[in-house]
Design a protein around this motif. Sequence first.
Motif, PDB file in Angstrom:
ATOM      1  N   ARG A 212      51.196  88.222  61.782  1.00 55.59           N
ATOM      2  CA  ARG A 212      52.173  88.844  60.887  1.00 55.59           C
ATOM      3  C   ARG A 212      53.578  88.390  61.248  1.00 55.59           C
ATOM      4  O   ARG A 212      53.790  87.797  62.295  1.00 55.59           O
ATOM      5  CB  ARG A 212      52.054  90.365  60.975  1.00 55.59           C
ATOM      6  CG  ARG A 212      50.651  90.838  60.654  1.00 55.59           C
ATOM      7  CD  ARG A 212      50.498  92.321  60.842  1.00 55.59           C
ATOM      8  NE  ARG A 212      49.103  92.725  60.665  1.00 55.59           N
ATOM      9  CZ  ARG A 212      48.656  93.964  60.907  1.00 55.59           C
ATOM     10  NH1 ARG A 212      49.487  94.895  61.331  1.00 55.59           N
ATOM     11  NH2 ARG A 212      47.378  94.247  60.711  1.00 55.59           N
TER      12      ARG A 212
ATOM     13  N   ASP B 188      39.081  88.777  54.948  1.00 52.51           N
ATOM     14  CA  ASP B 188      38.831  88.408  56.351  1.00 52.51           C
ATOM     15  C   ASP B 188      37.653  87.430  56.474  1.00 52.51           C
ATOM     16  O   ASP B 188      37.853  86.306  56.849  1.00 52.51           O
ATOM     17  CB  ASP B 188      38.587  89.591  57.294  1.00 52.51           C
ATOM     18  CG  ASP B 188      39.874  90.313  57.702  1.00 52.51           C
ATOM     19  OD1 ASP B 188      40.965  89.835  57.347  1.00 52.51           O
ATOM     20  OD2 ASP B 188      39.777  91.365  58.358  1.00 52.51           O
TER      21      ASP B 188
ATOM     22  N   GLU C 108      42.242  97.157  65.844  1.00 48.49           N
ATOM     23  CA  GLU C 108      41.794  97.955  64.705  1.00 48.49           C
ATOM     24  C   GLU C 108      40.640  97.349  63.922  1.00 48.49           C
ATOM     25  O   GLU C 108      39.970  98.062  63.184  1.00 48.49           O
ATOM     26  CB  GLU C 108      42.999  98.218  63.772  1.00 48.49           C
ATOM     27  CG  GLU C 108      43.491  97.024  62.925  1.00 48.49           C
ATOM     28  CD  GLU C 108      44.283  95.963  63.706  1.00 48.49           C
ATOM     29  OE1 GLU C 108      44.467  96.134  64.920  1.00 48.49           O
ATOM     30  OE2 GLU C 108      44.686  94.954  63.093  1.00 48.49           O
TER      31      GLU C 108
END
Length: 345
Positions: A129, A271, A50
Motif C-alpha cells: 500500500r 487476491d 489479517e
Amino acid sequence: MKKIAVFTAITLLLPVLLAGCGSSVIKEENKVETVSEELLTVGFSQLGAESDWRNTNTVSMQEALSKENGFNLVYKNGQQKQANQITAVRMFIQQGVDYIVLAPATETGWDIVLAEARDANIPVILVDRRVDVSDKGLYSCWVGSDFELESKKVTAWLKAFSDRRNISPENIHIVNIQGSIGSTAQIGRTRGLANAAREYGWDLLTEASGDFTENKGREVMAALLKGHDNINVVYCENDNMAIGAIDAIESAGRKVGPNILNGDIMVVSFDGVNEQSLDYCREGKISCIAECNPLHGPRVRALIEALQAGETPEKFNYVDERIFSSLDIVDNISVDGITYDVEEP
Ligand code: GYE
C-alpha cells in the motif's frame, strides 16, 4: 551508513501457519540480536496478519531479506493498527537501521514519522500500500499492485458476463464488502466498482467494511442479507472476506453461483492466494478473482540493492497480475486498451 552491532532478543507471536502456502511459516517478531557488520539491517513494519495475502507477503519478505542473502531483518507486526506501525518505525530509527521497509495500514498520517526517518538519513521503501504525504521525497520508492486496475478487470469481466447472459444492468444488484477503510487496496477497489456501476447503470446497493478478514466478511454479509432481499452480486475486496461471505450466504439458505437471474448470488473477489478461494473459483462458488501478487520480497531486495549501489530506482514499481474464472463464458477482457486472457484458477 551506521551499522548495528548489538541487539537483544524479545517478542513472540506464535508462528502463523499459512493456509495454501505449503510449509512456509512466518518467523516470530524479533528485535535484538548480535549481527555481523557485514549484514544490512532492515526494519520491516508489516501492517498485520489479517489475510492469506498478508501472511504470504510476510514470508516472501523474510525469505528474501534473510541472513544468507546479507540482511538482518527486524520484523514488526502492526496488528492492523497504524499507531503500532508508527511506534515500530520510531524503534527502527532509534536502533539506527540501514533501511526501513513499510507496508502501511492506511494512506494518511505518515508525514511526521517519515520526516523523522529522513532526518535520521534512513531511506524508506514502501511495499504493497501507499502513503499520502505532502512530500513524496519522504520515501525512496514503492512497489505493489495497481488496485484500481484489478477492480477494472473484475468489473470488465462482470460487464462481459452480463452482456453474454443478456442480464440488463438494472437487474444487477451489488453489495461491496470493502477492505480496511483508508487503505490503498480498499480505495482503488472501491473506486473501480463505483465508477463501473455509474458507467454501466448497475444497482450498487451499499458498501460496508469487512476489514479484509474472514470473520468480518461473514458478519457483514449476514447483516447485508437481512437488510436487502435483492442482492445478487457480492463484490468482496479480498478472498478471505469472500470465504466468510459465502459461509454467511449458505447459512442463510441461499446458493452462491453465476445464475443470478435464478436466485444465485454471485461472488467476485481479489487476491488468488488462498487455496480455498482458488478451489471455490474452480467450483464456480467464486465467479471471478482478480489476482493480487504478494511476492514482493525479491522486489524489495532488488530495490535495496539498487539504492546500496547508489542508483535511483523508479519511484513507483507495479507488478503484473492476472484474472481468473472457471466459467466458460468470457475468454478475455480489455481494460485501458490492454487485453487480458481470463485464466483457469
Ligand atoms: O488484497 C488483502 C490484504 O493490501 C493488497 O491487503 C493488500 C490487501 C490484500 O489484507 O487480502
